[in-house]
Design a protein around this motif. Structure first.
Motif, PDB file in Angstrom:
ATOM      1  N   SER A 101       0.893  -1.164   0.158  1.00 34.54           N
ATOM      2  CA  SER A 101       0.103   0.046   0.118  1.00 34.54           C
ATOM      3  C   SER A 101       0.726   1.345   0.097  1.00 34.54           C
ATOM      4  CB  SER A 101      -0.982   0.126   1.138  1.00 34.54           C
ATOM      5  OG  SER A 101      -1.707  -1.300   1.158  1.00 34.54           O
ATOM      6  N   GLY A 131      -0.225  -2.339   5.397  1.00 40.54           N
ATOM      7  CA  GLY A 131      -1.361  -2.114   5.733  1.00 40.54           C
ATOM      8  C   GLY A 131      -2.209  -1.267   4.505  1.00 40.54           C
ATOM      9  N   THR A 132      -2.829  -0.300   5.340  1.00 46.68           N
ATOM     10  CA  THR A 132      -3.712   0.621   4.398  1.00 46.68           C
ATOM     11  C   THR A 132      -2.978   1.733   3.741  1.00 46.68           C
ATOM     12  OG1 THR A 132      -4.020   2.447   6.178  1.00 46.68           O
ATOM     13  CG2 THR A 132      -5.545   0.605   5.918  1.00 46.68           C
ATOM     14  N   GLN A 134      -2.034   4.347   5.259  1.00 40.73           N
ATOM     15  CA  GLN A 134      -2.052   5.418   5.872  1.00 40.73           C
ATOM     16  C   GLN A 134      -1.841   5.296   7.465  1.00 40.73           C
ATOM     17  OE1 GLN A 134      -3.098   8.263   4.636  1.00 40.73           O
ATOM     18  NE2 GLN A 134      -3.181   7.252   2.571  1.00 40.73           N
ATOM     19  N   THR A 139      -3.171  -3.014  10.938  1.00 44.28           N
ATOM     20  CA  THR A 139      -3.245  -3.793   9.869  1.00 44.28           C
ATOM     21  C   THR A 139      -4.717  -4.499   9.930  1.00 44.28           C
ATOM     22  OG1 THR A 139      -1.636  -5.315  11.329  1.00 44.28           O
ATOM     23  CG2 THR A 139      -0.878  -4.010   9.257  1.00 44.28           C
ATOM     24  N   THR A 141      -7.220  -3.061  10.130  1.00 45.47           N
ATOM     25  CA  THR A 141      -8.155  -2.376   9.187  1.00 45.47           C
ATOM     26  C   THR A 141      -7.701  -2.732   7.500  1.00 45.47           C
ATOM     27  OG1 THR A 141      -8.390  -0.688  10.586  1.00 45.47           O
ATOM     28  CG2 THR A 141      -8.716  -0.126   8.304  1.00 45.47           C
ATOM     29  N   GLY A 142      -6.244  -2.750   7.519  1.00 44.46           N
ATOM     30  CA  GLY A 142      -5.841  -3.051   6.152  1.00 44.46           C
ATOM     31  C   GLY A 142      -6.283  -4.404   5.629  1.00 44.46           C
ATOM     32  N   LEU A 145      -9.775  -4.066   4.415  1.00 44.10           N
ATOM     33  CA  LEU A 145      -9.926  -3.506   3.144  1.00 44.10           C
ATOM     34  C   LEU A 145      -9.517  -4.340   2.022  1.00 44.10           C
ATOM     35  CD1 LEU A 145      -8.833  -0.020   4.289  1.00 44.10           C
ATOM     36  CD2 LEU A 145     -11.109  -0.429   3.440  1.00 44.10           C
ATOM     37  N   TRP A 146      -8.484  -5.148   2.321  1.00 43.35           N
ATOM     38  CA  TRP A 146      -7.895  -5.951   1.222  1.00 43.35           C
ATOM     39  C   TRP A 146      -8.732  -7.120   1.126  1.00 43.35           C
ATOM     40  CZ3 TRP A 146      -5.024  -4.699  -2.551  1.00 43.35           C
ATOM     41  CH2 TRP A 146      -4.029  -3.875  -2.362  1.00 43.35           C
ATOM     42  N   LYS A 149     -11.409  -5.553  -1.036  1.00 42.19           N
ATOM     43  CA  LYS A 149     -11.003  -5.081  -2.496  1.00 42.19           C
ATOM     44  C   LYS A 149     -10.819  -6.228  -3.386  1.00 42.19           C
ATOM     45  CE  LYS A 149      -7.820  -2.348  -1.222  1.00 42.19           C
ATOM     46  NZ  LYS A 149      -6.673  -1.346  -1.276  1.00 42.19           N
ATOM     47  N   ALA A 198     -11.966  -1.698  11.559  1.00 39.00           N
ATOM     48  CA  ALA A 198     -12.004  -2.926  10.817  1.00 39.00           C
ATOM     49  C   ALA A 198     -13.416  -3.519  11.117  1.00 39.00           C
ATOM     50  CB  ALA A 198     -10.796  -3.885  11.359  1.00 39.00           C
TER      51      ALA A 198
END
Ligand code: UDP
Length: 254
Positions: A101, A131-132, A134, A139, A141-142, A145-146, A149, A198
């Protein structure tokens, strides 16, 4: 046996890569993890792994340092872990890729969702780093999100404990382990499944989470093949029959 999930997102904490004997990264741990993932790949499971960095650096644990910088250092720690895991998987003869990321193209195989999905479809074990991208989040949250996605079927959150308990099992002898709970129950009872950002994403997009004990490493496979391992957090309708099952078990005095 038929797998329950075809595309998974495994969240590994950085600490899972170390050991008491070998500090923050233990080669035998990495090898065992890689072997387990390679076995799953042979069953055509598409595998994404978000790896944390807490074995090396956690942004929030260095209050003496400017916060953003500290969080970026944490993201770099996840990158180190992902690079090591990719190298170990490849040393065992399986294809792998790191998707980052943060823009570090010299070191990784890609930066985009399309590259990640393409890699997973091609049978590569894909490690997500940074991670994200940001600061101020983790991680977890990462990972979610992954998972969203890449359209993963489930988030597998590997931990030190074997699921989610009604209270801390280390402190309370009467703590009960749930086999299934709903998102709403997890919030109402303040059960700390993963960080809140998350968790609310999982709830919003009805993405199931399985919290389970990482060791023995064959637990990853058991979770993928739908064995009753750890705790699954999912939406009301799916969880209804299982809550019932859980209650019945308690009635039997278990
Ligand atoms: N981090 C961040 N943004 C992200 C992911 C991670 O800033 O999207 C930083 C954050 O400081 C975090 C550190 O990287 O503490 C390591 O990640 P994490 O704490 O999630 O690792 P784990 O506890 O899972 O090993």
């Amino acid at each position: 046996m038929t797998p329950q999930y075809r595309r998974i997102l495994l969240k590994l904490s950085g600490e899972a890569l170390g050991s008491d004997d070998n500090g923050c990264m233990d080669p035998s741990v990495l090898k065992q993890l890689a072997e387990e993932l390679i076995k799953l790949r042979r069953d055509n499971i598409e595998i994404g792994v978000v790896v944390g960095g807490g074995n090396i650096w956690r942004g929030a644990e260095a209050p003496w340092l400017e916060a953003s910088t500290s969080h970026y250092m944490g993201m770099l720690a996840t990158l180190m872990n992902a690079l090591a895991l990719r190298a170990v998987v490849e040393s065992l003869g399986a294809p792998s890729a790191v998707i980052s990321s943060l823009n570090v193209t010299d070191l990784v195989d890609g930066l985009t969702t399309r590259q990640a999905i393409k890699g997973m479809r091609a049978g590569k074990i894909v490690f997500f780093a940074a991670g994200t991208g940001q600061p101020y989040v983790t991680t977890d949250t990462g990972a979610v999100l992954w998972a969203l996605k890449t359209d993963a079927d489930v988030v597998l959150k590997a931990t030190k404990v074997d699921g989610i308990y009604s209270s801390d099992p280390m402190k309370c002898a009467h703590a009960v382990r749930y086999d299934r709970i709903t998102y709403t129950q997890a919030i109402r009872d303040e059960l700390k499944v993963m960080d809140l950002t998350a968790f609310s994403l999982c709830m919003q997009y009805r993405l199931p989470i399985i919290v389970f004990k990482l060791t023995p490493y064959s637990n990853i496979r058991r979770a993928v093949f739908g064995e009753a391992i750890g705790t699954i957090v999912e939406e009301e309708n799916n969880a209804k029959t299982s809550s019932q099952r859980c209650r019945n078990t308690h009635e039997k005095g278990c």
